[in-house]
Design a protein around this motif. Structure first.
Motif, PDB file in Angstrom:
ATOM      1  N   GLY A 199       7.810   4.767   3.411  1.00  0.00           N
ATOM      2  CA  GLY A 199       7.554   3.795   2.359  1.00  0.00           C
ATOM      3  C   GLY A 199       7.219   4.459   1.035  1.00  0.00           C
ATOM      4  O   GLY A 199       7.615   3.973  -0.030  1.00  0.00           O
ATOM      5  N   CYS A 200       6.496   5.582   1.090  1.00  0.00           N
ATOM      6  CA  CYS A 200       6.120   6.316  -0.124  1.00  0.00           C
ATOM      7  C   CYS A 200       7.209   7.284  -0.582  1.00  0.00           C
ATOM      8  O   CYS A 200       7.045   7.945  -1.630  1.00  0.00           O
ATOM      9  N   GLU A 201       8.282   7.388   0.186  1.00  0.00           N
ATOM     10  CA  GLU A 201       9.413   8.273  -0.111  1.00  0.00           C
ATOM     11  C   GLU A 201       8.957   9.722  -0.270  1.00  0.00           C
ATOM     12  O   GLU A 201       9.318  10.428  -1.210  1.00  0.00           O
ATOM     13  N   LYS A 202       8.134  10.145   0.698  1.00  0.00           N
ATOM     14  CA  LYS A 202       7.683  11.523   0.741  1.00  0.00           C
ATOM     15  C   LYS A 202       8.399  12.265   1.868  1.00  0.00           C
ATOM     16  O   LYS A 202       8.628  11.702   2.951  1.00  0.00           O
ATOM     17  N   GLN A 245       0.810  -1.211   0.000  1.00  0.00           N
ATOM     18  CA  GLN A 245       0.000   0.000   0.000  1.00  0.00           C
ATOM     19  C   GLN A 245       0.845   1.264   0.000  1.00  0.00           C
ATOM     20  O   GLN A 245       0.470   2.278  -0.588  1.00  0.00           O
ATOM     21  N   PHE A 246       2.013   1.209   0.642  1.00  0.00           N
ATOM     22  CA  PHE A 246       2.838   2.405   0.802  1.00  0.00           C
ATOM     23  C   PHE A 246       4.144   2.219   0.029  1.00  0.00           C
ATOM     24  O   PHE A 246       5.117   1.670   0.535  1.00  0.00           O
ATOM     25  N   SER A 278      -7.205   4.197   0.932  1.00  0.00           N
ATOM     26  CA  SER A 278      -6.857   5.364   0.123  1.00  0.00           C
ATOM     27  C   SER A 278      -5.708   6.171   0.719  1.00  0.00           C
ATOM     28  O   SER A 278      -5.273   7.160   0.105  1.00  0.00           O
ATOM     29  N   VAL A 279      -5.219   5.774   1.890  1.00  0.00           N
ATOM     30  CA  VAL A 279      -4.197   6.567   2.574  1.00  0.00           C
ATOM     31  C   VAL A 279      -2.916   6.644   1.750  1.00  0.00           C
ATOM     32  O   VAL A 279      -2.300   7.703   1.602  1.00  0.00           O
ATOM     33  N   GLY A 280      -2.496   5.511   1.195  1.00  0.00           N
ATOM     34  CA  GLY A 280      -1.269   5.500   0.408  1.00  0.00           C
ATOM     35  C   GLY A 280      -1.336   6.476  -0.761  1.00  0.00           C
ATOM     36  O   GLY A 280      -0.369   7.213  -1.034  1.00  0.00           O
ATOM     37  N   ASP A 281      -2.454   6.517  -1.450  1.00  0.00           N
ATOM     38  CA  ASP A 281      -2.614   7.426  -2.588  1.00  0.00           C
ATOM     39  C   ASP A 281      -2.574   8.878  -2.136  1.00  0.00           C
ATOM     40  O   ASP A 281      -1.977   9.726  -2.813  1.00  0.00           O
ATOM     41  N   HIS A 282      -3.182   9.192  -0.981  1.00  0.00           N
ATOM     42  CA  HIS A 282      -3.134  10.565  -0.469  1.00  0.00           C
ATOM     43  C   HIS A 282      -1.694  10.969  -0.117  1.00  0.00           C
ATOM     44  O   HIS A 282      -1.304  12.116  -0.350  1.00  0.00           O
TER      45      HIS A 282
END
Length: 373
Positions: A292-295, A204-205, A260-264
């Motif tokens: 995990g999302c590299e943000k 997800q992330f 939807s958290v990963g997409d946000h």
């Protein structure tokens, strides 16, 4: 060898619906282990699962004030929960009992259930009331207990400590928690305490460069009294950046469904993590999910401890309470967003892999196996 595990847990609830437990259960189920989860009925479960989850109504409905007093004086809630689980599992064979809790419930019940079924108990402590000032976790959990929250907290902590001393293994989420449980809860009781960090679900992330028309600075989660967004608001007011937007997603305000958290996060330019120097050992899941999302992570203020150190070690962003540092970080990421339409934090890959929830789930599985050897 596949295991049959009886899992008891505090209720699934907004905003994240127990991601540590959900991933572990999915992992164990995929590996062929039989699991059954018993929990308190609370919010409607918004996720799919291939294993049974039994929800037991306790505090819902009428009579909550009487039930609260009975729970305070006689530990009614834990005893009722334990009695119900014991009745529903009569005649079944399990290898062990696993209990995971935000802080206290249902630890006492888990100890009762394990004793009744003559099983070993593994207890997972995700938070401790002592890690934050006063009784602020309790304040948010049960508003009707606020007038006597201190008394309730002392009683619950005593019950928690008694239950933990009956466990064969204890797991928890940070070095601070390990040290506190060893020295202030167990004292001379020789129960091994294992460190298993929170982490992120890699399915997800994950990182993906998505161009956006808005420079989103996002916070997802609860907002406790010991946390504050004011340094960020102050910095944004001084910068006055066009196209910048502070997006707050709280359990009762702009709530995001868990799938939807990963997409946000991927559509955000900066992810905010809130902590406090007053709070100890806070390793919030949202930090790991941003990793995990590299943000880019903006942690405010710096806890001057493990979280700030982990952010540095992983190159995930900054932890600061200095307005000029916060402004400089925002401007750097804003410039990147203006150039590319998105931001991407160059996190250290080896450090990132260490917080993959598959790694944590495997550590739990090893502990479970050790219980039956």
């Amino acid at each position: 060898m596949n295991l049959h595990i009886l899992i008891v847990a505090d209720p699934y609830g907004k905003p994240s619906f127990a991601p540590r437990l959900r991933f572990l259960c999915d992992y164990l189920s995929r590996k062929g282990h039989q699991i059954e989860v018993f929990t308190e009925q609370w919010d409607t479960l918004p996720f799919e699962h291939t294993y049974p989850i039994h929800e037991i109504p306790l505090m819902r409905g009428g009579g909550w004030a009487v039930k609260s007093v009975l729970s305070l004086v006689f530990n009614w809630k834990e005893k009722r929960f334990a009695r119900t689980v014991i009745q529903q599992t009569e005649g079944k064979n399990y290898d062990l009992v696993f209990c995971t809790t935000f802080s206290t419930f249902p630890l006492t019940a888990a100890a009762m259930i394990a004793s009744k079924h003559h099983l070993r108990l593994v207890a997972d402590i995700r938070d401790l009331d002592e890690q934050v000032p006063g009784a602020q976790y309790l304040y948010h959990r049960q508003w009707y207990l606020r007038p006597f929250s201190r008394l309730y907290q002392r009683i619950q902590i005593r019950r928690r400590n008694q239950a933990l001393k009956q466990a064969q293994h204890i797991t928890t989420i940070s070095p601070w928690h390990v040290d506190y449980i060893n020295h202030h809860v167990l004292n001379d009781t020789m129960v091994p305490v294992h460190l298993i960090y929170n982490g992120f679900d890699p399915h997800q992330f994950y990182a993906d460069d998505i161009s956006t028309d808005v420079f989103r600075i996002t916070y997802i989660g609860r907002l406790y009294a010991f946390q504050s967004l004011e340094p960020l608001r102050h910095a944004l007011a001084e910068l006055n950046l066009p196209d910048a937007q502070l997006c707050l997603h709280l359990p009762d305000k702009n709530y995001i469904p868990i799938d939807s958290v990963g997409d946000h996060i991927r559509r955000s330019s900066i992810m905010v993590v809130l902590t406090s120097q007053q709070a100890k050992g806070m390793m919030t899941t949202k930090f790991f999910e941003a990793l995990g999302c590299e943000k880019p992570v903006l942690c405010i203020p710096s806890d001057k401890g493990l979280l700030a150190q982990t952010i540095r070690d992983t190159h995930a962003g900054i932890a600061s309470d200095n307005i000029e540092e916060i402004k400089a970080f925002i401007m750097d990421k804003y410039t990147e967003w203006k150039q590319h339409g998105f931001t991407r934090q160059p996190v250290r890959e080896a450090a990132k892999q260490a917080f993959d929830r598959n790694h944590q789930a495997h550590a739990f599985e090893d502990i479970f196996y050790s219980c039956i050897q």
